[in-house]
Enzyme design. Structure first.
Site, PDB file in Angstrom:
ATOM      1  N   PRO A   1      -2.568  -4.737   4.586  1.00  0.00           N
ATOM      2  CA  PRO A   1      -3.345  -5.185   3.218  1.00  0.00           C
ATOM      3  C   PRO A   1      -2.477  -5.579   1.809  1.00  0.00           C
ATOM      4  CG  PRO A   1      -3.334  -2.722   4.281  1.00  0.00           C
ATOM      5  CD  PRO A   1      -2.879  -3.898   5.336  1.00  0.00           C
ATOM      6  N   THR A   2      -1.540  -4.534   1.834  1.00  0.00           N
ATOM      7  CA  THR A   2      -1.567  -4.776   0.456  1.00  0.00           C
ATOM      8  C   THR A   2       0.393  -5.642  -0.072  1.00  0.00           C
ATOM      9  OG1 THR A   2      -0.346  -2.532   0.632  1.00  0.00           O
ATOM     10  CG2 THR A   2      -2.663  -2.642  -0.704  1.00  0.00           C
ATOM     11  N   ALA A   3       1.570  -5.407   0.950  1.00  0.00           N
ATOM     12  CA  ALA A   3       2.420  -5.763   1.343  1.00  0.00           C
ATOM     13  C   ALA A   3       2.736  -6.957   1.759  1.00  0.00           C
ATOM     14  CB  ALA A   3       3.119  -4.635   1.465  1.00  0.00           C
ATOM     15  N   GLY A   4       1.937  -7.049   2.509  1.00  0.00           N
ATOM     16  CA  GLY A   4       1.384  -8.760   3.322  1.00  0.00           C
ATOM     17  C   GLY A   4       2.400  -9.037   4.448  1.00  0.00           C
TER      18      GLY A   4
ATOM     19  N   HIS B   1       5.635 -18.285  -9.127  1.00  0.00           N
ATOM     20  CA  HIS B   1       6.505 -18.000  -7.549  1.00  0.00           C
ATOM     21  C   HIS B   1       5.822 -18.242  -6.397  1.00  0.00           C
ATOM     22  CE1 HIS B   1      10.180 -17.966  -4.976  1.00  0.00           C
ATOM     23  NE2 HIS B   1      10.522 -18.569  -5.896  1.00  0.00           N
TER      24      HIS B   1
END
Lengths: 297, 297
Positions: free
Chosen positions: A168-171, A81
């Site tokens: 950086p990690t969670a957009g 997805h």
């Protein structure tokens, strides 16, 4: 009170059952309830459904966002997805006694907090969009998490809240208000799927039919029967009774009758009050006439 | 959970607003809510409507009985409405997710406590009646408070719970389970009330019509229109759609149409789900398909 909203955060984790449970575990509180949790390992995505009083739902949705952003790392995420964030999209949906404008306010409030307190860029989408190109989620999400490192630098894709760079990690995340979607199917007294497809064409908005209706004809193997399968995107302007009667009218063109109709999932009480109001010629019938509404709200 | 019941205690005080307020003031608690308070000074009687979860409603109803019995003295009571007790009748009514048998259990439980703890004789009536002559409230109440000093000594009128003598100030009380009553009217496109009366005659149980329907024809002065005014005593066996369609069919005999229908007061959600189920050919549609049911129950 009489105000009920639903919220359906989609998070980018569909495999780690413990992590999903921890994230969904922050929801329950007075006035907000977890209704459904639907994980797809192939999509690597979980659809969370919660509902209740607007303010309690707003706070529960923020807590879901915080938990997802803290624990999901998109740099390691793979799934079928498309996704742009640890919490990818947070729609707020009016169910009863509440306007779309109120849901937009809730979306702005939650979006602002996510931007300021969690340092994740927020795009207001759907009914909350401030510019037309942010109405459709796929347009916003184009490029996905990986592409947003650059996309967000384009002035056209400045976020509505939060920092002007990708977390950086969670957009990033889309937050907005939209209508309740009712999944509604009508089974025809024929095995000829071309009839269902022709009826679907007359019904759907995209080919000149009813506004707020998506429709297609499908063949049900188990029943050996054709079905008009529909989504009703605004049951207030396009009530179930009108959809049903129009399908019946078009089916009659082929000498085909309706065997039965079918609701997939849940729907707000007002959707059925509108149906009863039409057929019983009972003007103004609303969920306020229900004993249950008077007890619980 | 999914269990909702209503309770409608009738107390023999319709004039002293402070006393009524004190009695009704004992109701509100988690799971039980006061929905309506309707006092009639001429009847010297107040109809209290409460609803919620069965056990909470049972306890609230007992507390209403205790408060009424403690503060209402029938030796000084005058009013147009017949009465035999300080709290005269306590019906328990299924609203949703609950059977009549469960309401009968609640009625027995509350009746037993009123007999044992408050020393007031209790007659189980309606669906809870243990013998046929105790089904109808007027039969039980015959003789009223004054007459019960002697009537209760008749072996046929031994109470089901409590002492075998009338409480000196609070008399006795009927407790039982009954169906929800829906007050439903249909306006005809004619000013000829004889047509409404003839249709009413074909509709009502007492003259060979539909079971569980009471009906009469009336003339609405303000609208200069005839109306079929009905009570539906069991909406599960006699749904609103059947009543509506039969009135429409009979009206057609006179070349008369239906202008609109009308609900008086509240009704359980299932009554309208049954209507939508019929017209949309959507089998098995119940209140469990409502977002609201999933949130609150």
């Amino acid at each position: 009170m009489n105000k009920v909203i639903e919220c359906v955060p989609n998070i980018s984790e569909g495999r780690d059952a413990d992590k999903i449970k921890t994230i969904a575990g922050v929801i329950e509180r007075p006035g907000a309830r977890l209704l459904d949790l639907s994980s797809d390992p192939n999509h690597n995505r979980t659809v969370i459904t919660l509902a209740g009083e607007p303010q309690a739902v707003a706070e529960a949705a923020f807590d879901v966002a915080r938990a997802a952003i803290a624990s999901i790392d998109l740099t390691h995420h793979h799934g079928e997805h498309p996704r742009m964030g640890a919490v990818d999209v947070i729609p707020f949906i009016p169910v009863g006694g509440v306007t779309m404008a109120e849901c937009c306010e809730i979306a702005e409030q939650v979006g602002k907090r996510i931007g300021q307190e969690l340092n994740v860029p927020v795009y207001l989408y759907a009914e909350s969009a401030r510019v037309p190109q942010r109405r459709m989620l796929p347009t916003i999400r184009e490029g996905e998490f990986e592409g947003f490192a650059e996309k967000i630098k384009d002035p056209a894709w400045q976020p509505d809240f939060g920092p002007a760079e990708r977390h950086p990690t969670a957009g990033c995340v889309a937050v907005g208000a939209r209508n309740f979607l009712i999944a509604y199917n009508i089974d025809l007294d024929t095995s000829d799927v071309t009839i269902a497809s022709r009826i679907a064409k007359t019904m759907r908005e995209s080919s000149g039919g009813l506004m707020n209706v998506q429709a297609r004809g499908i063949f049900l193997e188990d029943k050996q029967r054709a079905q008009v399968s529909m989504n009703i995107l605004n049951f207030a302007t396009t009530p179930l009774c009108r959809v049903f009667e129009l399908v019946k009218m078009e089916a009659a063109r082929y000498g085909v009758g309706i065997v039965n109709s079918e609701l997939i999932g849940l729907a707000p009480a007002q959707a059925f009050m509108d149906v009863a109001s039409y057929y019983l010629q009972l003007p103004g019938l609303s969920r306020d006439a229900l004993v249950e509404t008077r007890i619980y709200e």
